[in-house]
Design an enzyme around this catalytic site. Structure first.
Site, PDB file in Angstrom:
ATOM      1  CD1 TRP A 169       4.645  -5.279  -2.947  1.00  0.00           C
ATOM      2  CD2 TRP A 169       2.845  -5.603  -1.444  1.00  0.00           C
ATOM      3  NE1 TRP A 169       5.120  -5.550  -1.942  1.00  0.00           N
ATOM      4  CE2 TRP A 169       4.062  -5.984  -0.609  1.00  0.00           C
ATOM      5  CE3 TRP A 169       1.626  -5.615  -0.634  1.00  0.00           C
ATOM      6  CZ2 TRP A 169       3.860  -6.121   0.593  1.00  0.00           C
ATOM      7  CZ3 TRP A 169       1.832  -6.199   0.854  1.00  0.00           C
ATOM      8  CH2 TRP A 169       3.138  -6.473   1.194  1.00  0.00           C
ATOM      9  N   GLY A 245      -0.188   7.843 -16.206  1.00  0.00           N
ATOM     10  CA  GLY A 245      -1.464   8.665 -16.402  1.00  0.00           C
ATOM     11  C   GLY A 245      -2.909   8.116 -15.579  1.00  0.00           C
ATOM     12  CB  ALA A 250      -5.743   5.845  -8.755  1.00  0.00           C
ATOM     13  CD  GLU A 371      -2.809   4.589  -6.880  1.00  0.00           C
ATOM     14  OE1 GLU A 371      -2.332   5.220  -7.874  1.00  0.00           O
ATOM     15  OE2 GLU A 371      -3.830   3.704  -6.999  1.00  0.00           O
ATOM     16  N   GLY A 372       2.459   5.789  -5.089  1.00  0.00           N
ATOM     17  CA  GLY A 372       3.541   6.620  -4.937  1.00  0.00           C
ATOM     18  C   GLY A 372       3.601   6.867  -3.311  1.00  0.00           C
ATOM     19  CG  HIS A 374       4.767  10.974   3.012  1.00  0.00           C
ATOM     20  ND1 HIS A 374       3.553  11.838   2.911  1.00  0.00           N
ATOM     21  CD2 HIS A 374       5.517  11.717   3.952  1.00  0.00           C
ATOM     22  CE1 HIS A 374       3.452  12.966   3.807  1.00  0.00           C
ATOM     23  NE2 HIS A 374       4.870  12.887   4.251  1.00  0.00           N
TER      24      HIS A 374
END
Ligand code: TGC
Ligand code: FAD
Length: 392
Positions: A169, A245, A250, A371-372, A374
Site C-alpha cells: 500500500w 513523527g 503528514a 495515516e491512521g 478513523h
C-alpha cells in the site's frame, strides 16, 4: 470536459487571520490547479494513473517541501502555508495531495530531520525540484495499524546492510526513485533506510483494482537480500517514534487537505442547488436542501477554525500528536459526510463524472483509512484524555 468554477468559501472571514504570503501561496496553487489539473483530473482518475507530467508544476507551486528550509531547496514557508497548499491540491483531488504529502512529509521530512548533512545535501534539492520522487514504506501486509509489529529487517554485514521484507500500500512506489523504508535491526529496533531504485533485489510492483485514490499510483516494496550502503541509514532517530513523527506532519497536511475536498463538494452542491429547478423553483429554495447546505458550511467552518489554530500551534512548535489526530479524524470524516450529502443534492447527476462528488467520496475512503484509521485516531484521543492505552 468540466469547467472548474470553484470559489473559496470563508464564512467566518478567516482570510483576515492570514498573512499576504499565505494568500499568495494559496491563490497561486489554486490558479495552477484550475489551469493544469482540473481539465484532466476526471480522465486521469478513470485511467487510474498519476499524471507524472504535473510533477514540475507541483514543484513550482512549492508543494514539495513547503516548510523545508530554502538552503535545501524547500520553499521555507510556515505550517499554515503548507496547510493551505494541501487544501488547494485536495480541493482538486486527494491523490494529487497524496503525492505532495508523501514527498514532503514522509520523504523530505525524515531526511531533513533524521538524516545527516551529507544525506540532506544529496537528496533534498532533487526532491524539492521534483527531479527525484520518493515514497515511504511503513505498512506491511500483516502490519497496518500496528506498524511496531513489522517484520522487515536488516543485518549488519560489515561494509553494508542486508535488507529483507515487504511493504504494501505504498503511495508513489511504482515510479519513485527513492524509498524511505522502516525496518528492524538485529536487536529489533526500528530504523529508517534510504533505498534507491536499481539496487539489486529491490522491486516495486504496482497494486491494481483500487476504486479510490485512482489518480495516485500505489504499489508494494519488495526487498530480497538488498545490499544497502551504510551511508543510507538515517542516523539521528530510531524507534517507532521516528516514523510516527513523520506521520504527525503528514496527518496535519491531511487535516487541511480534507477541508479542500469538502469545500469542492459544498461549492458544487451550492451552485447546483441554485441552478436545478424542480416544481418550478430552484431546489435550493426547499428547506430540506437548505438544511443540508447550512450544515455543510457549519461543519466546514468549524474545521477551518480548528485547523488554523492547529497551524498556529505547529508554527510555535506546541501542537501535540493527539491534537493532530483529532483534526485528521474530524476533518476527513466531515469531508466524507459532506461528499455524501452533496451527492444527494446533485440527484442522479451526482453519480456522474460531470461533477467531482463521487470521485471525492471514493478518494476519502482511502484518506479515512491511511495515516491512521478513523478508529485509531479516536483511540489516540482516548489515550490522551485518560492516560490509558487501548492498544496494549
Ligand atoms: P506507542 O508505544 O504508543 O509509541 C511508540 C513510540 O512512538 C512514540 N509516538 C510518537 N512519536 C511521534 N509522533 C507520534 N504521533 C507518536 N505516537 C507515538 C511514543 O512516544 C513511543 O516512543 P518511545 O520513545 O516511548 O518508544 O506505539 P504503539 O505500538 O502502541 O502504537 C500506537 C499507534 C497505534 C497509535 C501507532 O502505531 C499508530 O499511529 N498506528 C497507525 C499506523 C499509521 O498511521 N500508518 C500510516 C502508514 S503511512 C501512510 O498511510 C501514508 S499514506 C500517504 C498518502 O498517500 O498521503
Ligand atoms: P488494519 O490495521 O488491518 O485495520 C482494519 C480495521 O481494524 C480498521 O477498521 C481499523 O480501524 C481496525 N483496527 C485495527 N486495530 C484496531 C484496534 N486496536 N482497535 C480497534 N480497531 C482496530 N502505508 C505506508 O506505509 N505508506 C504509504 O504511502 C501508504 N499509502 C497508502 C495509500 C492508500 C491508497 C491506502 C489505502 C493505504 C496506504 N497506506 C500506506 C497504508 C495505510 O496506512 C494502512 O492501510 C492503514 O494504516 C490501516 O492499515 P490496514 O489497512 O492494514 O488496516
Amino acid at each position: 470536459m468540466r469547467t472548474d468554477q470553484y470559489q473559496g468559501h470563508d464564512y467566518y472571514l478567516m482570510d483576515e487571520l492570514l498573512t499576504e504570503e499565505h494568500k499568495l501561496v494559496r491563490d497561486a496553487a489554486r490558479a495552477w490547479v484550475k489551469k493544469e489539473v482540473s481539465p484532466i483530473i476526471e480522465k486521469t482518475w478513470e485511467d487510474g494513473i498519476f499524471p507524472r507530467h504535473l510533477i514540475p508544476g507541483l514543484a513550482s507551486v512549492g508543494a514539495f517541501g513547503p516548510y523545508i528550509p530554502e538552503e535545501y531547496g524547500g520553499a521555507g514557508l510556515d505550517q499554515i502555508s503548507y496547510g493551505l497548499l494541501m487544501q488547494e491540491l485536495e480541493r482538486c483531488d486527494s491523490g494529487l495531495r497524496s503525492t505532495a504529502s508523501v514527498q514532503s512529509s514522509l520523504v523530505m521530512y525524515p531526511i531533513y530531520k533524521y538524516g545527516n548533512e551529507e544525506q540532506r545535501k544529496k537528496y533534498l534539492p532533487k526532491l524539492a525540484s521534483g527531479e527525484c520522487i520518493g515514497c515511504f514504506g511503513l505498512t506491511e501486509p500483516d502490519h497496518g495499524s500496528n506498524p511496531g509489529g513489522m517484520v522487515s529487517n536488516f543485518k549488519d554485514m560489515g561494509d553494508h546492510y542486508l535488507l529483507n521484507g515487504a511493504k504494501m500500500w505504498i503511495s508513489n512506489a511504482p515510479f519513485a526513485q527513492v524509498a524511505v523504508v522502516w525496518a528492524k535491526d538485529e536487536g529489533g529496533r526500528i530504523h529508517g533506510l534510504i533505498v534507491e531504485r536499481g539496487m539489486e533485489g529491490f522491486s516495486t510492483p504496482t497494486m491494481h483494482g483500487k476504486w479510490s485514490l485512482r489518480a495516485s499510483d500505489t504499489g508494494e516494496l519488495v526487498f530480497d537480500n538488498v545490499k544497502v550502503p551504510k551511508a543510507n541509514l538515517l542516523p539521528n532517530k530510531s524507534g517507532l517514534g521516528a516514523p510516527l513523527g513523520c506521520l504527525d506532519s503528514a496527518r496535519y497536511g491531511i487535516a487541511w487537505g480534507a477541508i479542500g475536498a469538502a469545500l469542492d463538494c459544498y461549492d458544487s452542491a451550492l451552485r447546483y442547488s441554485m441552478e436545478r429547478q424542480q416544481f418550478g423553483r430552484p431546489i435550493g429554495s426547499f428547506q430540506l436542501q437548505q438544511k443540508k447546505l447550512a450544515e455543510m458550511i457549519t461543519e466546514i467552518t468549524k474545521a477551518q477554525l480548528l485547523t488554523l489554530r492547529l497551524g498556529q500551534l505547529r508554527n510555535e512548535g506546541r501542537a501535540t500528536s493527539a491534537q493532530i489526530s483529532m483534526a485528521k479524524r474530524n476533518n476527513v470524516n466531515m469531508a466524507l459526510d459532506i461528499a455524501r450529502e452533496a451527492r444527494q443534492i446533485h440527484g442522479a447527476m451526482g453519480i456522474t463524472n460531470e461533477y467531482p462528488i463521487m470521485r471525492h467520496m471514493c478518494n476519502l475512503e482511502s484518506v479515512i483509512t491511511y495515516e491512521g484509521t478513523h478508529d485509531i485516531h479516536l483511540l489516540i484521543t482516548g489515550m490522551d484524555v485518560t492516560g490509558e492505552s487501548a492498544f496494549k
